[in-house]
Write an enzyme that holds these catalytic residues in place. Structure first.
Site, short mmCIF file in Angstrom:
data_model
loop_
_atom_site.label_atom_id
_atom_site.label_comp_id
_atom_site.label_asym_id
_atom_site.label_seq_id
_atom_site.Cartn_x
_atom_site.Cartn_y
_atom_site.Cartn_z
N LYS A 215 1.16 -1.15 -0.16
CA LYS A 215 0.16 -0.03 -0.06
C LYS A 215 1.27 1.42 -0.12
O LYS A 215 2.12 1.78 0.22
CB LYS A 215 -0.93 0.12 1.17
CG LYS A 215 -2.12 -1.04 1.12
CD LYS A 215 -2.56 -1.36 2.50
CE LYS A 215 -4.07 -1.98 2.41
NZ LYS A 215 -4.82 -1.86 3.15
N PHE B 1 -14.96 3.63 6.71
CA PHE B 1 -14.03 4.09 6.33
C PHE B 1 -13.58 3.64 4.38
O PHE B 1 -12.87 4.03 4.91
CB PHE B 1 -13.10 2.92 7.49
CG PHE B 1 -13.34 1.72 7.02
CD1 PHE B 1 -12.95 1.07 5.67
CD2 PHE B 1 -14.00 0.64 7.81
CE1 PHE B 1 -13.62 -0.60 5.44
CE2 PHE B 1 -14.20 -0.31 7.66
CZ PHE B 1 -13.41 -1.19 6.49
N ARG C 163 -1.91 -14.11 4.21
CA ARG C 163 -3.40 -13.42 5.85
C ARG C 163 -2.13 -13.67 7.16
O ARG C 163 -1.94 -13.08 7.59
CB ARG C 163 -4.93 -14.52 5.77
CG ARG C 163 -5.49 -13.98 4.72
CD ARG C 163 -5.99 -12.55 4.20
NE ARG C 163 -6.76 -11.79 5.29
CZ ARG C 163 -7.47 -10.82 5.48
NH1 ARG C 163 -7.48 -10.74 4.41
NH2 ARG C 163 -7.73 -10.64 6.33
N THR D 173 -5.36 -6.57 10.90
CA THR D 173 -5.73 -5.67 10.02
C THR D 173 -5.48 -4.69 10.98
O THR D 173 -4.66 -3.69 9.87
CB THR D 173 -7.52 -5.58 10.40
OG1 THR D 173 -7.75 -6.98 9.72
CG2 THR D 173 -7.51 -3.97 9.19
N ARG E 133 2.23 -6.72 8.75
CA ARG E 133 1.28 -5.17 9.11
C ARG E 133 2.18 -5.12 11.50
O ARG E 133 2.23 -3.64 11.44
CB ARG E 133 0.25 -5.47 9.49
CG ARG E 133 -0.71 -5.38 8.29
CD ARG E 133 -2.03 -6.02 8.38
NE ARG E 133 -2.59 -5.85 6.87
CZ ARG E 133 -3.68 -5.90 6.84
NH1 ARG E 133 -4.27 -7.08 7.54
NH2 ARG E 133 -4.26 -5.60 5.84
N ASN F 186 -2.05 0.34 7.02
CA ASN F 186 -1.58 -0.74 7.40
C ASN F 186 -0.55 -2.36 6.12
O ASN F 186 -0.54 -3.32 6.69
CB ASN F 186 -2.39 -1.64 8.09
CG ASN F 186 -3.88 -2.08 6.85
OD1 ASN F 186 -3.30 -1.53 6.03
ND2 ASN F 186 -4.68 -2.91 7.28
N HIS G 213 -2.40 -5.72 1.01
CA HIS G 213 -3.65 -5.79 1.36
C HIS G 213 -3.60 -7.94 0.96
O HIS G 213 -2.70 -7.70 -0.16
CB HIS G 213 -4.46 -5.28 -0.09
CG HIS G 213 -5.60 -5.77 -0.35
ND1 HIS G 213 -6.95 -6.19 0.17
CD2 HIS G 213 -5.65 -7.22 -1.57
CE1 HIS G 213 -7.96 -6.93 -0.39
NE2 HIS G 213 -7.01 -7.36 -1.35
P1 ADP Z 1 -8.26 -6.59 5.52
O1 ADP Z 1 -7.40 -5.46 4.40
O2 ADP Z 1 -7.06 -7.33 6.66
O3 ADP Z 1 -9.13 -7.56 4.60
P2 ADP Z 1 -10.38 -5.31 5.31
O4 ADP Z 1 -10.81 -5.94 4.68
O5 ADP Z 1 -11.90 -5.58 7.12
O6 ADP Z 1 -9.14 -5.71 6.61
O7 ADP Z 1 -10.75 -3.60 5.41
C1 ADP Z 1 -9.74 -3.28 3.85
C2 ADP Z 1 -9.00 -2.14 4.40
O8 ADP Z 1 -9.45 -1.36 4.55
C3 ADP Z 1 -8.16 -2.51 5.90
O9 ADP Z 1 -6.92 -3.02 5.03
C4 ADP Z 1 -7.74 -0.88 6.23
O10 ADP Z 1 -6.70 -0.32 5.29
C5 ADP Z 1 -9.09 -0.27 5.67
N1 ADP Z 1 -9.79 -0.54 7.52
C6 ADP Z 1 -10.53 -1.30 7.81
N2 ADP Z 1 -10.81 -1.06 8.44
C7 ADP Z 1 -10.82 0.36 9.39
C8 ADP Z 1 -11.07 1.02 9.92
N3 ADP Z 1 -11.88 0.70 10.91
N4 ADP Z 1 -10.82 2.38 9.83
C9 ADP Z 1 -9.92 2.87 8.74
N5 ADP Z 1 -9.23 1.38 8.17
C10 ADP Z 1 -9.97 0.68 7.99
MG MG Z 2 -9.70 -7.29 3.11
#
Ligand code: ADP
Ligand code: MG
Length: 140
Positions: free
Chosen positions: A11, A59, A87, A93, A104, A114, A117
């Site tokens: 990212k 978000f 993962r 996350t 992360r 973070n 992806h």
């Molecule tokens: P992951 O990337 O772990 O699969 P998600 O698919 O739930 O997580 O979310 C996609 C992305 O959105 C996250 O990697 C993060 O960059 C952002 N994100 C997720 N939850 C939040 C939150 N509560 N506040 C701000 N950004 C968030």
């Molecule tokens: Mg996701």
């Protein structure tokens, strides 16, 4: 477990801090192979399309703004159980909740910024891989 492919994105917060090589080393050390990779700067519309599943989340706007704020590195990782394996290497996350030694935890700055992806299922991996790559660009 079968050999799988998964989509990874380094990212903007990580490319900005010149962490592409350090993050790629984590994948390779864990036995995942980078079989496609490109650096690109997503438009806001492309980020919105990629994260469409999150469009009802609070978000979403901020996430799309952030993901189009600078270069990303999109990549296809290949290996044993690659979706779950990636993962695990990525960690939770929220970097604050991610296990020590995960990408992360070590490189993430916040729940939004973070570092990486990773696809969350083999089905979504296929969809996400074809969002970024043609068959010609993926070389095992
Ligand atoms: P992951 O990337 O772990 O699969 P998600 O698919 O739930 O997580 O979310 C996609 C992305 O959105 C996250 O990697 C993060 O960059 C952002 N994100 C997720 N939850 C939040 C939150 N509560 N506040 C701000 N950004 C968030
Ligand atoms: Mg996701």
């Amino acid at each position: 477990m079968a050999i799988q492919r998964t989509l990874s994105i380094i990212k903007p917060d990580a490319t900005e801090r010149n962490l592409t090589g350090s993050i790629n080393a984590r994948f390779e050390q864990a036995g995942l192979r980078i079989i496609a990779q490109k650096r690109l700067h997503l438009t806001r519309a492309q980020a919105e399309k990629f994260y469409e599943v999150h469009k009802d989340k609070a978000f979403y706007d901020s996430l799309c703004e952030y993901m189009s704020s600078g270069p990303v590195v999109a990549q296809v990782l290949c290996g044993e159980d690659a979706v779950a394996q990636n993962r695990k290497i990525m960690g939770a996350t929220n970097p604050a909740n991610a296990e020590i030694g995960t990408i992360r935890r070590d490189f993430g700055q916040s729940i939004e910024h973070n570092a990486v992806h990773g696809s969350d299922s083999p089905e979504n991996a296929q969809i996400e891989i074809s969002f970024f790559f043609s068959q010609l660009e993926i070389v095992e």
